[in-house]
Design an enzyme around this catalytic site. Sequence first.
Site, mmCIF file in Angstrom:
data_model
loop_
_atom_site.group_PDB
_atom_site.id
_atom_site.type_symbol
_atom_site.label_atom_id
_atom_site.label_comp_id
_atom_site.label_asym_id
_atom_site.label_seq_id
_atom_site.Cartn_x
_atom_site.Cartn_y
_atom_site.Cartn_z
ATOM 1 N N TYR A 76 -28.214 -3.473 -81.072
ATOM 2 C CA TYR A 76 -27.856 -2.386 -81.588
ATOM 3 C C TYR A 76 -28.585 -2.714 -82.651
ATOM 4 C CZ TYR A 76 -26.599 1.047 -85.382
ATOM 5 O OH TYR A 76 -26.953 1.742 -86.388
ATOM 6 N N CYS A 88 -27.603 -7.200 -93.097
ATOM 7 C CA CYS A 88 -29.309 -7.046 -94.062
ATOM 8 C C CYS A 88 -30.235 -8.072 -93.728
ATOM 9 C CB CYS A 88 -28.369 -8.134 -95.283
ATOM 10 S SG CYS A 88 -26.471 -7.652 -96.479
ATOM 11 N N GLY A 119 -30.596 -2.748 -93.313
ATOM 12 C CA GLY A 119 -29.633 -2.335 -94.480
ATOM 13 C C GLY A 119 -30.000 -1.337 -95.861
ATOM 14 N N ASN A 177 -27.941 -13.003 -95.962
ATOM 15 C CA ASN A 177 -27.008 -12.190 -94.577
ATOM 16 C C ASN A 177 -26.148 -12.796 -93.443
ATOM 17 O OD1 ASN A 177 -28.995 -11.131 -91.238
ATOM 18 N ND2 ASN A 177 -27.489 -10.349 -91.933
ATOM 19 N N GLY A 178 -25.266 -11.873 -93.525
ATOM 20 C CA GLY A 178 -23.479 -12.135 -93.405
ATOM 21 C C GLY A 178 -22.473 -11.514 -94.131
#
Length: 447
Positions: free
Chosen positions: A230, A7, A34, A101-102
Amino acid sequence: MVIKEHCGVVGVWSRDGEAPMIAYRALKLLQHRGQESAGISYLDGEIRTVKGMGLVEEAIDPALLGRSGLAIGHVRYSTTGMGTIDEAQPLSNGAISVAFNGTIPNYYMYGTKTDTEFILKVLSKSGDVRLGLKRLVELADGAYSIVILTTRGELIGFRDPRGFRPLVLGRVGSSYVIASEDSAIRQLGGNDIRDVRPGEVVYIDKYGNVESEVLAQPQGVTTCSFEYIYFARADSVIDGISVYRARVRLGEILAERHYVDADIVVPIPGSSIPIAIGYSRRSRTPLEFALTRTEMARRSFIMPTQEGREIVLVEKFGVVGEAVRGKRVVLIDDSIVRGNTMKHVIRLLRNSGAREIHVRVGSPMIRYPCYMGMDFPRSQELIAHNRTNREIAAEVGADSVEYLTVEEMIEAIGRRDLCHACFTGIYPLKYPQYSLRLGSMLRGWRV
């Protein structure tokens, strides 16, 4: 289960009441992290939240955002729960709002449906957010970069003690911004101040006073290697290392140690382009941008259904036939997960007259699920699980396939303190059994 990426989070303090709009603009610049839902919470006497499903411009109507000096925002894909609007972030209980985020694999032990709900529960029960964060470190086993908004007029950013996910503090004009990537801050016309250190919490009060402290000593930093390969934008810098330079170096090492005689190098558009540049330079093989990408195509990697991924693949790529016809092609990709994209691209190149197609991958083989923020499927769904290079080449229709080794990847990125669990199966968690149990418990869920 599906494969998706991380995210993106943002937090803004603004003197002129523009925090919600700055957050909105920043989220659009973090859209690559996201594409399932987006949301913004801001302080207007009370915490108000605007969120919805889809891309930022689909999910949030800027006209609904009031003026405020404090705001947090989130772009999401779901790693836990069912991917509904109720679970879209930020999540708020009226006193605080949280976006993160995670993934925290052991959240289910505490009676919550998602890890975000778990974070909110821990912070709320502690009465004071600082005490709550300390308690969170004690309980949570996983990856979490968090932004928090409180009705007391606080903006808080925290990066977990292992530093799995990036988080940066910067300024845009007179405003402070905490974001997942520094590139978003710079594109807004600002400057990054520094990365938030693993285990560090940054507090910004309603007057714009900034303080920080190391809330938890780093527990052996293991930053996600996929940020460099990426996920992150190529113009981002994470913990002092240029993402673009790391990707070029991945390609250089591919050329040095996995060379194949060919006529042209062709990148699969996106994050593999710098890898292809590095390969082309080092191998002295001409670079051709023979694959075109639909401007607004979503990443198939993070689409929530197999049908959606297949539709995106059909719409995603076109081929410049004259560039590949009769040529021996080195096809460069940053990674291969299921192999759907690779099969589709190779089929397109064959149909356009490519004589040979040799795949070179700028990462090691992905053989294991991730429980720290990437929604990789079970090992059996990964194309490299229990397959050799030769078998993978046959599966995707290539003449050959070769990957970087883990050591080559580490050398290219230029730091050893990386998480490589999806390549090696070695999980940097306190209690790895949580991950194994999570995988079996949630089989069939969209987690």
